[in-house]
Scaffold this motif. Structure first.
Motif, PDB file in Angstrom:
ATOM      1  N   ALA A  68      -6.819-113.705 -45.469  1.00 34.11           N
ATOM      2  CA  ALA A  68      -5.414-113.986 -45.780  1.00 34.11           C
ATOM      3  C   ALA A  68      -5.202-115.478 -46.024  1.00 34.11           C
ATOM      4  O   ALA A  68      -4.413-115.871 -46.902  1.00 34.11           O
ATOM      5  CB  ALA A  68      -4.520-113.495 -44.640  1.00 34.11           C
ATOM      6  N   HIS A  69      -5.905-116.316 -45.266  1.00 38.57           N
ATOM      7  CA  HIS A  69      -5.795-117.769 -45.445  1.00 38.57           C
ATOM      8  C   HIS A  69      -6.357-118.194 -46.805  1.00 38.57           C
ATOM      9  O   HIS A  69      -5.742-119.022 -47.503  1.00 38.57           O
ATOM     10  CB  HIS A  69      -6.548-118.476 -44.316  1.00 38.57           C
ATOM     11  CG  HIS A  69      -6.586-119.963 -44.454  1.00 38.57           C
ATOM     12  ND1 HIS A  69      -5.493-120.759 -44.242  1.00 38.57           N
ATOM     13  CD2 HIS A  69      -7.612-120.801 -44.801  1.00 38.57           C
ATOM     14  CE1 HIS A  69      -5.826-122.019 -44.444  1.00 38.57           C
ATOM     15  NE2 HIS A  69      -7.106-122.066 -44.787  1.00 38.57           N
ATOM     16  N   PHE A  70      -7.499-117.648 -47.194  1.00 47.36           N
ATOM     17  CA  PHE A  70      -8.068-117.965 -48.508  1.00 47.36           C
ATOM     18  C   PHE A  70      -7.068-117.603 -49.615  1.00 47.36           C
ATOM     19  O   PHE A  70      -6.882-118.364 -50.572  1.00 47.36           O
ATOM     20  CB  PHE A  70      -9.363-117.178 -48.749  1.00 47.36           C
ATOM     21  CG  PHE A  70     -10.476-117.443 -47.774  1.00 47.36           C
ATOM     22  CD1 PHE A  70     -10.490-118.566 -46.956  1.00 47.36           C
ATOM     23  CD2 PHE A  70     -11.540-116.551 -47.662  1.00 47.36           C
ATOM     24  CE1 PHE A  70     -11.520-118.801 -46.064  1.00 47.36           C
ATOM     25  CE2 PHE A  70     -12.570-116.773 -46.783  1.00 47.36           C
ATOM     26  CZ  PHE A  70     -12.564-117.893 -45.975  1.00 47.36           C
ATOM     27  N   VAL A 104      -9.132-111.843 -53.491  1.00 47.29           N
ATOM     28  CA  VAL A 104     -10.092-112.568 -52.645  1.00 47.29           C
ATOM     29  C   VAL A 104     -11.236-111.649 -52.236  1.00 47.29           C
ATOM     30  O   VAL A 104     -12.413-111.997 -52.352  1.00 47.29           O
ATOM     31  CB  VAL A 104      -9.398-113.144 -51.393  1.00 47.29           C
ATOM     32  CG1 VAL A 104     -10.426-113.657 -50.389  1.00 47.29           C
ATOM     33  CG2 VAL A 104      -8.452-114.267 -51.778  1.00 47.29           C
ATOM     34  N   LEU A 105     -10.893-110.469 -51.761  1.00 49.96           N
ATOM     35  CA  LEU A 105     -11.923-109.523 -51.319  1.00 49.96           C
ATOM     36  C   LEU A 105     -12.852-109.131 -52.464  1.00 49.96           C
ATOM     37  O   LEU A 105     -14.072-109.053 -52.295  1.00 49.96           O
ATOM     38  CB  LEU A 105     -11.255-108.279 -50.725  1.00 49.96           C
ATOM     39  CG  LEU A 105     -10.598-108.475 -49.350  1.00 49.96           C
ATOM     40  CD1 LEU A 105      -9.653-107.317 -49.050  1.00 49.96           C
ATOM     41  CD2 LEU A 105     -11.642-108.609 -48.256  1.00 49.96           C
ATOM     42  N   LEU A 106     -12.290-108.905 -53.639  1.00 50.18           N
ATOM     43  CA  LEU A 106     -13.111-108.528 -54.788  1.00 50.18           C
ATOM     44  C   LEU A 106     -14.053-109.654 -55.191  1.00 50.18           C
ATOM     45  O   LEU A 106     -15.239-109.413 -55.499  1.00 50.18           O
ATOM     46  CB  LEU A 106     -12.219-108.134 -55.964  1.00 50.18           C
ATOM     47  CG  LEU A 106     -11.521-106.771 -55.847  1.00 50.18           C
ATOM     48  CD1 LEU A 106     -10.481-106.609 -56.955  1.00 50.18           C
ATOM     49  CD2 LEU A 106     -12.543-105.631 -55.913  1.00 50.18           C
ATOM     50  N   GLY A 146      -0.222-109.248 -36.474  1.00 45.03           N
ATOM     51  CA  GLY A 146      -1.024-108.052 -36.248  1.00 45.03           C
ATOM     52  C   GLY A 146      -0.926-107.080 -37.408  1.00 45.03           C
ATOM     53  O   GLY A 146      -1.926-106.491 -37.836  1.00 45.03           O
ATOM     54  N   GLU A 147       0.274-106.925 -37.939  1.00 41.02           N
ATOM     55  CA  GLU A 147       0.465-106.049 -39.092  1.00 41.02           C
ATOM     56  C   GLU A 147      -0.306-106.566 -40.302  1.00 41.02           C
ATOM     57  O   GLU A 147      -0.909-105.800 -41.057  1.00 41.02           O
ATOM     58  CB  GLU A 147       1.950-105.950 -39.430  1.00 41.02           C
ATOM     59  CG  GLU A 147       2.263-104.999 -40.567  1.00 41.02           C
ATOM     60  CD  GLU A 147       3.741-104.921 -40.889  1.00 41.02           C
ATOM     61  OE1 GLU A 147       4.112-104.162 -41.810  1.00 41.02           O
ATOM     62  OE2 GLU A 147       4.538-105.615 -40.221  1.00 41.02           O
ATOM     63  N   GLY A 148      -0.319-107.903 -40.469  1.00 42.29           N
ATOM     64  CA  GLY A 148      -1.078-108.493 -41.562  1.00 42.29           C
ATOM     65  C   GLY A 148      -2.566-108.245 -41.424  1.00 42.29           C
ATOM     66  O   GLY A 148      -3.266-107.974 -42.407  1.00 42.29           O
ATOM     67  N   TRP A 149      -3.066-108.350 -40.186  1.00 44.19           N
ATOM     68  CA  TRP A 149      -4.499-108.090 -39.926  1.00 44.19           C
ATOM     69  C   TRP A 149      -4.839-106.655 -40.317  1.00 44.19           C
ATOM     70  O   TRP A 149      -5.862-106.393 -40.972  1.00 44.19           O
ATOM     71  CB  TRP A 149      -4.797-108.339 -38.460  1.00 44.19           C
ATOM     72  CG  TRP A 149      -6.249-108.313 -38.093  1.00 44.19           C
ATOM     73  CD1 TRP A 149      -7.086-109.393 -37.964  1.00 44.19           C
ATOM     74  CD2 TRP A 149      -7.054-107.160 -37.819  1.00 44.19           C
ATOM     75  NE1 TRP A 149      -8.359-108.971 -37.617  1.00 44.19           N
ATOM     76  CE2 TRP A 149      -8.355-107.608 -37.530  1.00 44.19           C
ATOM     77  CE3 TRP A 149      -6.798-105.794 -37.788  1.00 44.19           C
ATOM     78  CZ2 TRP A 149      -9.397-106.742 -37.201  1.00 44.19           C
ATOM     79  CZ3 TRP A 149      -7.843-104.915 -37.480  1.00 44.19           C
ATOM     80  CH2 TRP A 149      -9.120-105.391 -37.190  1.00 44.19           C
ATOM     81  N   LEU A 150      -4.008-105.719 -39.917  1.00 40.31           N
ATOM     82  CA  LEU A 150      -4.249-104.315 -40.241  1.00 40.31           C
ATOM     83  C   LEU A 150      -4.185-104.075 -41.744  1.00 40.31           C
ATOM     84  O   LEU A 150      -4.979-103.307 -42.296  1.00 40.31           O
ATOM     85  CB  LEU A 150      -3.228-103.440 -39.514  1.00 40.31           C
ATOM     86  CG  LEU A 150      -3.383-103.349 -37.990  1.00 40.31           C
ATOM     87  CD1 LEU A 150      -2.127-102.768 -37.356  1.00 40.31           C
ATOM     88  CD2 LEU A 150      -4.604-102.518 -37.615  1.00 40.31           C
TER      89      LEU A 150
END
Length: 363
Positions: A153-155, A166-168, A201-205
């Motif tokens: 999320a920071h990236f 980012v993940l891709l 926490g919701e963002g992490w999920l």
């Protein structure tokens, strides 16, 4: 075989019946387990489930941890690892530094490279893509488990792009899996007090959900033993269980015992061994859809992690080699274990050592 009469005397007969029949436990069951004064009774339930899933196997991995930087914008109150840019003790590895650390262990049969760090304010996504490509070039057969959901999320925020992009990009550069760090406890109350700048926490999920949908599996964690309540622990576990029902993307759960040194959390003495073992056992019982439970010896100590194999854990983590986050917070365990030491510890505990990769495929 579990003695249901024993559990009836403890007021947990219905929980024992659910475990024997493979039924899901609810929040109230979890509260009763945490309240049970007999930790061996709770552990026996978890060991029953662990044995049903994995028999006598206890897994380990030949891995190497690399922390690329401890410079972080979040400043979590419980974290002894983070530093501000320019602060004494701050560090940042170059791509060459990372490669040098790999070369130091080039003769070790490493199958997993674990890379995490702080949320650095300036490092571009290209820095991380370069690291992934260099690691893959140097160790083409190893899997790379890197960057927590918080880092992802920071990236994305730094680059002004979506977490999906980012993940891709990271997957294209060689990322195989996400570690489970940064989950802490999902409770908004706890996060407001301890890590208000951090991803929610919701963002992490949500990041984990997105990774799973892209075919990137991950682990999950819970940092316990600070200011959270038992109910908040259980809410955390249930949130993970619900996401796992949806995606089946979590490979392993790691309960992380809070380390009390060198942080801003006041008046917390840390967990006893009994609390650590009970938390492991309850986690195994509540997370019925997560296949593996890790006894992270870095934070538990090797001896307690060995006992945790009888309280629901089936994984002993690995060689580690150089771990900074837990040790800077006061963990007094070794920095590394050899394959021989891992196998001896597991055998002396009464289990069969099984080498794995990050996906728990036998090596």
């Amino acid at each position: 075989m579990l003695d249901i009469k024993w559990y009836e005397k403890l007021g947990m007969g219905s929980i024992c019946e659910k475990v024997l029949e493979g039924q899901r436990l609810d929040m109230e069951d979890g509260e009763r387990l945490f309240a049970c004064p007999d930790v061996v009774a709770v552990g026996s339930l978890a060991h029953h489930v662990r044995t049903r899933l994995h028999g006598n196997a206890a897994y380990y991995v030949i891995n190497q941890h690399i922390n690329y930087s401890n410079i972080c914008v979040n400043g979590c109150r419980f974290c002894a690892f983070h530093r501000k840019k320019g602060q004494k003790g701050a560090f940042q590895l170059t791509e060459t530094d990372v490669l040098d650390k790999l070369k130091e262990r080039e003769h070790d049969p490493i199958t997993e490279v674990h890379i995490v760090g702080g949320c650095h304010p300036d490092l571009p996504l290209s820095y991380f893509e370069t690291i992934l490509r260099e690691v893959k070039k140097f160790r083409p057969k190893a899997f790379i488990k890197a960057f927590t959901a918080v880092e992802i999320a920071h990236f994305a925020k730094n680059e002004g792009i979506s977490t999906r992009e980012v993940l891709l990009r990271l997957k294209s550069a060689g990322l195989d899996m996400l570690p489970g760090g940064g989950a802490e406890v999902f409770s908004p109350r706890v996060r407001t007090l301890l890590c208000p700048e951090k991803l929610s926490g919701e963002g992490w999920l949500n990041v984990s959900r997105e990774a799973h949908r892209l075919g990137i599996k991950s682990n999950a964690t819970m940092l316990y033993g600070h200011i959270e309540t038992v109910r908040e622990r259980l809410e955390h576990l249930v949130a993970l269980r619900e996401l796992q029902d949806e995606t089946q993307g979590f490979v392993c759960f790691i309960p992380l015992s809070f380390q009390t040194a060198n942080n801003q959390v006041q008046g917390v003495s840390g967990c006893t061994g009994v609390e650590d073992l009970k938390t492991m056992a309850v986690s195994r019982l509540m997370l019925d859809n997560v296949p593996h439970m890790k006894a992270y010896w870095v934070m538990l100590t090797v001896k307690l992690a060995q006992v945790a194999l009888y309280f629901g854990a089936d994984d002993f983590d690995g060689t580690i080699i150089e771990e900074k986050i837990g040790h800077m917070a006061g963990a007094d365990s070794d920095q590394a274990l050899t394959r021989g030491e891992l196998e001896q510890i597991i055998r002396e505990g009464g289990f069969e050592p099984v080498e794995r990769n990050c996906f728990f495929e036998r090596v």
